[in-house]
Write an enzyme that holds these catalytic residues in place. Sequence first.
Site, PDB file in Angstrom:
ATOM      1  N   CYS A  78       6.766  -0.975  12.307  1.00 19.80           N
ATOM      2  CA  CYS A  78       6.268  -0.177  11.139  1.00 19.80           C
ATOM      3  C   CYS A  78       5.745   1.111  11.518  1.00 19.80           C
ATOM      4  O   CYS A  78       5.033   1.376  12.439  1.00 19.80           O
ATOM      5  CB  CYS A  78       5.079  -1.019  10.732  1.00 19.80           C
ATOM      6  SG  CYS A  78       3.921  -0.242   9.518  1.00 19.80           S
ATOM      7  N   TRP A 111       4.555 -11.280   7.594  1.00 20.27           N
ATOM      8  CA  TRP A 111       4.445 -10.837   9.188  1.00 20.27           C
ATOM      9  C   TRP A 111       3.840 -12.239   9.897  1.00 20.27           C
ATOM     10  O   TRP A 111       2.853 -12.873   9.638  1.00 20.27           O
ATOM     11  CB  TRP A 111       3.766  -9.708   9.574  1.00 20.27           C
ATOM     12  CG  TRP A 111       4.139  -8.288   9.288  1.00 20.27           C
ATOM     13  CD1 TRP A 111       3.299  -7.754   8.102  1.00 20.27           C
ATOM     14  CD2 TRP A 111       5.189  -7.645   9.532  1.00 20.27           C
ATOM     15  NE1 TRP A 111       4.118  -6.411   7.870  1.00 20.27           N
ATOM     16  CE2 TRP A 111       5.249  -6.466   8.999  1.00 20.27           C
ATOM     17  CE3 TRP A 111       6.141  -7.761  10.340  1.00 20.27           C
ATOM     18  CZ2 TRP A 111       5.927  -5.566   8.914  1.00 20.27           C
ATOM     19  CZ3 TRP A 111       7.138  -6.574  10.494  1.00 20.27           C
ATOM     20  CH2 TRP A 111       7.099  -5.527   9.859  1.00 20.27           C
ATOM     21  N   ARG A 147      -0.884  -7.318  -0.673  1.00 15.93           N
ATOM     22  CA  ARG A 147       0.009  -7.389   0.351  1.00 15.93           C
ATOM     23  C   ARG A 147      -0.583  -7.610   1.727  1.00 15.93           C
ATOM     24  O   ARG A 147      -1.740  -7.142   1.833  1.00 15.93           O
ATOM     25  CB  ARG A 147       1.003  -6.318   0.275  1.00 15.93           C
ATOM     26  CG  ARG A 147       1.994  -6.109  -1.043  1.00 15.93           C
ATOM     27  CD  ARG A 147       3.039  -5.225  -0.783  1.00 15.93           C
ATOM     28  NE  ARG A 147       4.151  -5.114  -1.902  1.00 15.93           N
ATOM     29  CZ  ARG A 147       4.932  -5.933  -2.062  1.00 15.93           C
ATOM     30  NH1 ARG A 147       5.103  -6.972  -0.948  1.00 15.93           N
ATOM     31  NH2 ARG A 147       5.595  -5.898  -3.206  1.00 15.93           N
ATOM     32  N   PHE A 148       0.249  -8.217   2.757  1.00 20.11           N
ATOM     33  CA  PHE A 148      -0.438  -8.417   3.919  1.00 20.11           C
ATOM     34  C   PHE A 148       0.211  -7.610   4.999  1.00 20.11           C
ATOM     35  O   PHE A 148       1.215  -7.743   5.371  1.00 20.11           O
ATOM     36  CB  PHE A 148       0.157 -10.007   4.342  1.00 20.11           C
ATOM     37  CG  PHE A 148      -0.394 -10.807   3.152  1.00 20.11           C
ATOM     38  CD1 PHE A 148      -1.713 -11.292   3.053  1.00 20.11           C
ATOM     39  CD2 PHE A 148       0.785 -11.600   2.551  1.00 20.11           C
ATOM     40  CE1 PHE A 148      -2.015 -11.977   1.965  1.00 20.11           C
ATOM     41  CE2 PHE A 148       0.200 -12.377   1.604  1.00 20.11           C
ATOM     42  CZ  PHE A 148      -0.674 -12.799   1.336  1.00 20.11           C
ATOM     43  N   THR A 149      -0.344  -6.239   4.990  1.00 23.06           N
ATOM     44  CA  THR A 149       0.111  -5.036   5.693  1.00 23.06           C
ATOM     45  C   THR A 149      -0.226  -5.065   7.310  1.00 23.06           C
ATOM     46  O   THR A 149      -1.558  -5.222   7.381  1.00 23.06           O
ATOM     47  CB  THR A 149       0.130  -4.007   5.041  1.00 23.06           C
ATOM     48  OG1 THR A 149      -1.318  -3.546   4.756  1.00 23.06           O
ATOM     49  CG2 THR A 149       0.834  -3.938   3.362  1.00 23.06           C
ATOM     50  N   VAL A 150       0.510  -4.341   7.922  1.00 21.06           N
ATOM     51  CA  VAL A 150       0.107  -3.815   9.372  1.00 21.06           C
ATOM     52  C   VAL A 150      -0.208  -2.301   8.970  1.00 21.06           C
ATOM     53  O   VAL A 150       0.454  -1.557   8.149  1.00 21.06           O
ATOM     54  CB  VAL A 150       0.952  -4.080  10.436  1.00 21.06           C
ATOM     55  CG1 VAL A 150       0.892  -5.526  10.791  1.00 21.06           C
ATOM     56  CG2 VAL A 150       2.207  -3.683  10.104  1.00 21.06           C
ATOM     57  N   GLU A 165      -5.837   0.570   6.670  1.00 18.06           N
ATOM     58  CA  GLU A 165      -5.267   1.905   6.261  1.00 18.06           C
ATOM     59  C   GLU A 165      -5.031   2.925   7.577  1.00 18.06           C
ATOM     60  O   GLU A 165      -6.025   3.380   8.393  1.00 18.06           O
ATOM     61  CB  GLU A 165      -6.182   2.728   5.246  1.00 18.06           C
ATOM     62  CG  GLU A 165      -5.618   4.289   5.105  1.00 18.06           C
ATOM     63  CD  GLU A 165      -4.211   4.274   4.911  1.00 18.06           C
ATOM     64  OE1 GLU A 165      -3.620   5.186   5.454  1.00 18.06           O
ATOM     65  OE2 GLU A 165      -3.731   3.673   3.780  1.00 18.06           O
ATOM     66  N   SER A 166      -3.900   3.047   7.897  1.00 18.38           N
ATOM     67  CA  SER A 166      -3.602   3.641   9.078  1.00 18.38           C
ATOM     68  C   SER A 166      -4.018   4.934   9.335  1.00 18.38           C
ATOM     69  O   SER A 166      -4.484   5.505  10.255  1.00 18.38           O
ATOM     70  CB  SER A 166      -2.077   3.735   9.366  1.00 18.38           C
ATOM     71  OG  SER A 166      -1.332   4.642   8.236  1.00 18.38           O
ATOM     72  N   TYR A 214      10.887   5.779   1.853  1.00 23.66           N
ATOM     73  CA  TYR A 214      10.567   4.485   1.082  1.00 23.66           C
ATOM     74  C   TYR A 214      10.841   4.715  -0.108  1.00 23.66           C
ATOM     75  O   TYR A 214      11.753   3.675  -0.874  1.00 23.66           O
ATOM     76  CB  TYR A 214       9.178   3.956   1.546  1.00 23.66           C
ATOM     77  CG  TYR A 214       9.255   3.469   2.776  1.00 23.66           C
ATOM     78  CD1 TYR A 214       9.359   2.220   3.030  1.00 23.66           C
ATOM     79  CD2 TYR A 214       8.554   4.196   3.802  1.00 23.66           C
ATOM     80  CE1 TYR A 214       9.229   1.515   4.252  1.00 23.66           C
ATOM     81  CE2 TYR A 214       8.542   3.732   5.179  1.00 23.66           C
ATOM     82  CZ  TYR A 214       8.783   2.340   5.403  1.00 23.66           C
ATOM     83  OH  TYR A 214       8.462   1.874   6.578  1.00 23.66           O
TER      84      TYR A 214
END
Length: 339
Positions: A78, A111, A147-150, A165-166, A214
């Site tokens: 990611c 994930w 959603r299940f995000t990294v 949040e990156s 994206y």
Amino acid sequence: MYFKISSLPITFNLIRKIIIVRKMTTATKPSSNILNWASKDGEFRRNPSVFRNTISKDPDAIFTPEKDRYHLYISWACPWAHRTVIVRALKGLDNIIGLSVVDYFLGENGWKFSTPEETPGSIPDTVNNAQYLRELYFKANPDYDGRFTVPVLWDKKLQTIVNNESSEIIRIFNDAFDDFVPETKGITFYPKHLANEIDSVNDWVYDKINNGVYKCGFATTQDAYMNHIGPLFKALDDVEAILSKNQFLVGNTLTEADIRLWTTVIRFDPVYHTHFKTNLKSIKYDYPNILRWARQIYKTPKIADTVNMTHIKNHYYKSHKQINPHGIVPAYNGPDLNL
């Protein structure tokens, strides 16, 4: 008086803080299919991150800097998670903040965690012993429906998500833990005198490039795709022009603006150019200054160790069955960044 949870003392005051964090967390509109990316009109619209807390030295803060209190969950594949592990490495936080790495394959349950024997490069969840990342989201908020995000920055003391949040996690890593790593204290990727310029670059780079690939790749109509392919390459042309006159994007020093763009650029030729159909130009053959810049950053100590092209390619080409139904992974790894 306190309770023992996960070997960390939890006082009544901390329990109160947990309740506050739960109330601060708002849910997003649920998705009927975790692998359904586009809207009904064919456009990809990224949902905002939900957990948006920070880590502060304020003694009254819910989350304060402590060694071995926090744990970072990422995917090597990611680009958003990649930026957080880069700043973690550059700031010398490896022994301050733990790390778990999910399997490259994103399935219907989201994930998953695998052992290094099952999937080399994976690092299991030794904190919560979760099998899937989604378990952390439900542990933090049982009513979560997004959603299940990294990436995920986890607090082991309060047993909850601090932030997913990156862009905010890299700001946290930039200075919140400086007192624990004297050798990198003062090294900043967001210098105050460049902050406005960095923010400005981040805005259009995010919209047109980071997220732009994206918006092209997940488009499900021709019109949706055409809406974004032009702006994407116009923005890359603008980056090329900047780097034809400057070593870095802002202030001729490595900043978060470079890091945020770089994780997209190194994925561009091996993945986005083919998989997301962003093929008007390539980094290797059409953007010599971006390629020079990408190689320069790659050679920065500790950064090369954060690049796992096997995870990157296998994730996109094997997980996105709606784009690549047979899961065939191209052989090309992109331009050689070691040159």
